[in-house]
Design an enzyme around this catalytic site. Structure first.
Site, PDB file in Angstrom:
ATOM      1  N   THR A  15       1.321  -1.268  -7.358  1.00  0.00           N
ATOM      2  CA  THR A  15      -0.007  -0.758  -7.730  1.00  0.00           C
ATOM      3  C   THR A  15       0.052   0.301  -8.814  1.00  0.00           C
ATOM      4  OG1 THR A  15      -0.786  -1.145  -5.494  1.00  0.00           O
ATOM      5  CG2 THR A  15      -2.067   0.396  -6.782  1.00  0.00           C
ATOM      6  N   ASP A  59       4.308  -7.629  -7.797  1.00  0.00           N
ATOM      7  CA  ASP A  59       3.738  -7.045  -6.582  1.00  0.00           C
ATOM      8  C   ASP A  59       4.884  -7.092  -5.568  1.00  0.00           C
ATOM      9  OD1 ASP A  59       0.673  -6.986  -5.035  1.00  0.00           O
ATOM     10  OD2 ASP A  59       2.490  -7.173  -3.834  1.00  0.00           O
ATOM     11  N   SER A  60       5.062  -6.045  -4.801  1.00  0.00           N
ATOM     12  CA  SER A  60       6.266  -5.989  -3.965  1.00  0.00           C
ATOM     13  C   SER A  60       6.272  -7.023  -2.844  1.00  0.00           C
ATOM     14  CB  SER A  60       6.485  -4.583  -3.411  1.00  0.00           C
ATOM     15  OG  SER A  60       5.625  -4.319  -2.347  1.00  0.00           O
ATOM     16  N   SER A  61       5.176  -7.747  -2.656  1.00  0.00           N
ATOM     17  CA  SER A  61       5.201  -8.862  -1.697  1.00  0.00           C
ATOM     18  C   SER A  61       6.142  -9.951  -2.196  1.00  0.00           C
ATOM     19  CB  SER A  61       3.804  -9.451  -1.516  1.00  0.00           C
ATOM     20  OG  SER A  61       2.958  -8.456  -1.033  1.00  0.00           O
ATOM     21  N   ASP A  92       4.082  -1.913  -0.397  1.00  0.00           N
ATOM     22  CA  ASP A  92       4.051  -2.861   0.726  1.00  0.00           C
ATOM     23  C   ASP A  92       5.429  -3.145   1.324  1.00  0.00           C
ATOM     24  OD1 ASP A  92       1.349  -2.993   0.481  1.00  0.00           O
ATOM     25  OD2 ASP A  92       1.281  -4.965  -0.466  1.00  0.00           O
ATOM     26  N   THR A 167       8.776   3.538   7.333  1.00  0.00           N
ATOM     27  CA  THR A 167       8.001   2.329   7.571  1.00  0.00           C
ATOM     28  C   THR A 167       6.596   2.572   7.031  1.00  0.00           C
ATOM     29  OG1 THR A 167       7.486   0.709   9.267  1.00  0.00           O
ATOM     30  CG2 THR A 167       7.328   2.960   9.955  1.00  0.00           C
ATOM     31  N   THR A 278      12.829  -1.750  19.204  1.00  0.00           N
ATOM     32  CA  THR A 278      11.560  -1.603  19.916  1.00  0.00           C
ATOM     33  C   THR A 278      10.383  -1.877  18.985  1.00  0.00           C
ATOM     34  OG1 THR A 278      10.080  -0.108  21.110  1.00  0.00           O
ATOM     35  CG2 THR A 278      11.586   0.923  19.541  1.00  0.00           C
ATOM     36  N   GLN A 279       9.344  -2.496  19.527  1.00  0.00           N
ATOM     37  CA  GLN A 279       8.143  -2.700  18.719  1.00  0.00           C
ATOM     38  C   GLN A 279       7.233  -1.459  18.759  1.00  0.00           C
ATOM     39  OE1 GLN A 279       5.147  -5.458  21.092  1.00  0.00           O
ATOM     40  NE2 GLN A 279       7.102  -6.505  20.893  1.00  0.00           N
ATOM     41  N   CYS A 280       7.622  -0.431  19.522  1.00  0.00           N
ATOM     42  CA  CYS A 280       6.892   0.844  19.462  1.00  0.00           C
ATOM     43  C   CYS A 280       7.144   1.466  18.095  1.00  0.00           C
ATOM     44  CB  CYS A 280       7.420   1.815  20.519  1.00  0.00           C
ATOM     45  SG  CYS A 280       7.020   1.340  22.191  1.00  0.00           S
TER      46      CYS A 280
HETATM   47  N1  ASP Z   1       0.493  -4.717  -3.173  1.00  0.00           N
HETATM   48  C1  ASP Z   1       1.117  -3.566  -3.780  1.00  0.00           C
HETATM   49  C2  ASP Z   1       2.610  -3.786  -3.789  1.00  0.00           C
HETATM   50  O1  ASP Z   1       3.250  -3.554  -2.808  1.00  0.00           O
HETATM   51  C3  ASP Z   1       0.744  -2.317  -3.051  1.00  0.00           C
HETATM   52  C4  ASP Z   1       1.344  -1.057  -3.632  1.00  0.00           C
HETATM   53  O2  ASP Z   1       1.909  -1.032  -4.695  1.00  0.00           O
HETATM   54  O3  ASP Z   1       1.206  -0.015  -3.015  1.00  0.00           O
HETATM   55  O4  ASP Z   1       3.151  -4.167  -4.805  1.00  0.00           O
END
Ligand code: ASP
Length: 342
Positions: A15, A59-61, A92, A167, A278-280
Site C-alpha cells: 500500500t 501486493d504482498s498477497s 498483509d 502477527t 496454539t490458535q490463541c
Molecule cells: N494489500 C496490501 C499488501 O499487503 C496491504 C498493505 O500494504 O498494507 O500489499
C-alpha cells in the site's frame, strides 16, 4: 566527523507505494521512483539512502518463497556496501516475510527492518511517512562503530518488533501488528526508547550465510470442533507432504478421539513433521498439561511452544529445505534459531 550510515531501501510493493486505479478504484502498485519524490523529508535524515526496487512491485498477497529469495539475494549482494536494510513491504504478509528472512539470513550482523503502511504515501492522513522515516533512522543507529540492531525486525506505528514474533491483527488500524509473546524492542516517542536487553546479540565475527532453499510441501491446519476424520485424512494424504502446522486449542489441546491420534501417528511414522501451535493469539503450547494433549506428546508431535503460526510455517519450510536427521528434527525445531521461540 563520523561517517554517515549507508542504508539500502528495498521496495517490494504494498500500500505504501500504491495509488487508486482510475477505472476500477482498486489500489495497485506504482513506480518506485515516484514514491521517493513524495517524501522529500528523507533528504533531511542523517544517513545516505540508496534504493532498489522489485522490477514489478507486488501486493504482498503475491509474496512467495521465490520472492523471499529475491529479497535475500539483494541483501546478500549489497551486504558489505551498506550498514542497514529497510524493506518496504505490504502489511498483509509482512510477518511471514520477516519470519522467513530471519531464518534465511544466518549470522546476520546488520539491521534488516521491514515496514509499510495502511494508507498510501500520497494520502493526506498517511502513516507511511512516520513508519518509513523511523525505520530508516533505526536502521542507521550505531554504537561504538557497531550497529545497534542486528536482526530482522518489523517497524509499524511507533514500535519496533522482532520480525518473527509478529502477527498482523488489524486490517484498519494504524497499529496493525502485535508481538504477542515477546515485548517490542524499541518504542518511538520523543526519544527512541530501547529495550536493549531484548535485542539479539551482535554476531560480529561470523560470516553471513544466506539460505534460499525452502520446502513448500507444508500446510497449516486450523482445528475446529467438527473437523472430520475424512478431512484430516485427506490433508495428511497429500502427496509429498512433509510438514504440518496444526493450530490447536488453548495450551495445545485437540480431540482425544482414536481416529485423530491414529492419523497423526501414521503421519509421523510416514516422516511428516507435525508442529503443534496454539490458535490463541497469545500464550504457549504445553503438551501434557491437559489430557487432550498428552497423546500428542507421546507420539512425537513437535511443540511450537509460543511461536507464531507465521514463524512456525516458515521455520518448517526452512528446516525441511535442509537435510536434518529425522530424529533430530523435533529438537532443532523446538530450539530458538533467531529468537523466534521461547
Ligand atoms: N494489500 C496490501 C499488501 O499487503 C496491504 C498493505 O500494504 O498494507 O500489499
Amino acid at each position: 566527523m563520523p561517517i554517515k550510515a549507508k542504508i539500502l531501501l528495498i521496495y517490494t510493493g504494498g500500500t505504501i507505494g500504491m495509488k487508486k486505479d482510475f477505472e476500477t478504484g482498486a489500489l495497485k502498485a506504482f513506480n518506485f521512483s515516484k514514491l521517493l519524490q513524495r517524501i522529500p523529508e528523507l533528504k533531511l535524515l542523517d544517513c545516505e539512502i540508496e534504493t532498489i526496487s522489485f522490477e514489478k512491485p507486488i501486493d504482498s498477497s503475491n509474496m512467495n518463497p521465490e520472492k523471499w529469495a529475491d529479497i535475500a539475494t539483494i541483501i546478500e549482494d549489497n551486504y558489505n556496501s551498506y550498514d542497514g536494510f529497510v524493506v518496504l513491504h505490504g502489511s498483509d504478509t509482512m510477518s511471514y516475510s520477516a519470519s522467513a528472512l530471519s531464518f534465511m539470513l544466518e549470522n546476520l550482523s546488520k539491521p534488516v527492518i521491514f515496514t509499510g503502511s495502511q494508507l498510501p504515501i500520497g494520502d493526506l492522513r498517511t502513516d507511511a511517512k512516520e513508519n518509513l522515516i523511523t525505520a530508516i533512522q533505526i536502521a542507521s543507529l550505531r554504537e561504538n562503530g557497531n550497529p545497534v540492531i542486528s536482526e530482522v525486525c518489523l517497524y509499524f506505528e511507533y514500535k519496533l518488533y522482532r520480525g518473527n514474533r509478529t502477527t498482523k491483527t488489524n486490517a484498519e488500524h494504524f497499529r496493525a501488528f502485535i508481538s504477542p509473546n515477546y515485548p517490542h524492542l524499541i518504542e518511538s516517542g520523543v526519544h527512541l526508547k530501547m529495550n536493549k536487553d531484548l535485542f539479539l546479540p551482535l554476531k560480529k565475527d561470523l560470516k553471513l550465510k544466506v539460505h534460499k532453499t525452502l520446502d513448500t510441501n507444508v500446510v497449516i491446519v486450523k482445528m475446529f470442533p467438527g473437523m472430520s476424520e475424512t478431512v484430516l485424512a485427506a490433508i495428511l494424504n497429500i502427496s509429498n507432504l512433509k510438514g504440518i502446522v496444526l493450530e490447536t486449542y488453548g495450551a495445545g489441546n485437540a480431540p482425544t478421539e482414536d481416529w485423530f491420534i491414529r492419523l497423526l501417528t501414521q503421519a509421523i511414522q510416514n516422516g511428516i513433521q507435525v508442529v503443534n501451535v496454539t490458535q490463541c493469539s497469545a500464550g504457549s503450547v504445553n503438551m501434557g498439561q491437559y489430557e487432550t494433549s498428552s497423546a500428542m506428546k507421546k507420539i512425537g508431535v513437535i511443540s511450537g511452544k509460543d511461536i507464531t503460526t507465521e514463524a512456525a510455517i516458515t521455520k518448517l519450510m526452512y528446516l525441511l529445505g535442509h537435510t536434518i536427521v529425522q530424529n533430530d528434527f523435533k529438537t532443532v525445531f523446538e530450539t530458538p534459531l533467531r529468537g523466534e521461540i521461547g
